[in-house]
Design an enzyme around this catalytic site. Sequence first.
Site, PDB file in Angstrom:
ATOM      1  N   GLY A 130       0.815  -1.212   0.000  1.00 50.13           N
ATOM      2  CA  GLY A 130       0.000   0.000   0.000  1.00 50.13           C
ATOM      3  C   GLY A 130       0.848   1.260   0.000  1.00 50.13           C
ATOM      4  N   ASP A 131       1.967   1.218   0.710  1.00 45.39           N
ATOM      5  CA  ASP A 131       2.870   2.370   0.722  1.00 45.39           C
ATOM      6  C   ASP A 131       3.433   2.630  -0.671  1.00 45.39           C
ATOM      7  OD1 ASP A 131       2.473   2.473   3.485  1.00 45.39           O
ATOM      8  OD2 ASP A 131       4.252   1.262   3.899  1.00 45.39           O
TER       9      ASP A 131
END
Length: 328
Positions: free
Chosen positions: A256-257
Amino acid sequence: MRIAVTGSIATDHLMTFPGRFGDQLIAEQLDRVSLSFLVDDLQIRRGGCAANIAFGMACLGLTPVLVGAVGTDFADYRSWLERHGVDCDSVYVSQLHHTARFLCTTDEDHNQIASFYTGAMAEAREIELGPVADRVGGLDLVLISPNDPAAMLRHTDEARTRGIPFAADPSQQLARMPDHEIRMLVEGAAYLFSNDYELGLIEQKTGWSDEEILDRVGVRVTTLGPKGARIDRKGEPSLHISPAPELGKADPTGVGDAFRAGFLAGLAWGLSPERCGQIGNLTATHVLERVGGQEYELGQRAFVERFAAAYGRSAADEVAAHAKCHYA
């Protein structure tokens, strides 16, 4: 664009369990769970949401400003980030605590159970954004990613007060923060990032409907795991971004980062929301193929060719005109 990435900076301790968490849970006894998982291995990697995002942006050729709190044990990590192009001059160094620790176990379905030791991150609430903006000649966007809750609220309030556009990314702190604080983080955000499960939590904790959230943010970006991502704007049709095919699956930590890093890079280049989402998906795929949030490399030619294979040659040409991937 000058983008400040605020949030956690941590060391990740990543373990794998050769089974399924769900098989170990007894439905009638979920109120008294007592489990221990014998894991196969332990990988210690650089991590933290803000550091992962800043690393990904730097690998795409930007110079993001990392804003967070660390311990005196940060020297080697700082050198790594700076060598890859991250501006670490606004990182606060605690004299009392170690850099935060993230301990995570992943099962064979890529479900995760994790714990997070705050450490120096608790002092991130001492950081003011004003001096950061002055040092770099102004900020065009501040990303408020998971951090010490008081720091997240402070940075959000300061961004509003100073008229700096901000992106809200409460994700891992949704479970910790009370309802009224979630509303404070989301209200007025230029961008709201979450995955589909977290979006449900945001709706539940704020009491706002889907439409009411879109009334309060500029753009809502929702990651959908293997289904890609969705981008929503008030009065516009929902935009689905198909995933970029992966070469294999190693570990989902930091995926997600990396999506956020790619999306923000596209935003900095002035590309369309669709291109931003596509860059996010492909960057996230690189992380999925490795263990750790910063163990991947983005080679210029390879990145553009994979982009073309996933989204077409004309789209890849748009990205190639901007992306300056550092590593072959």
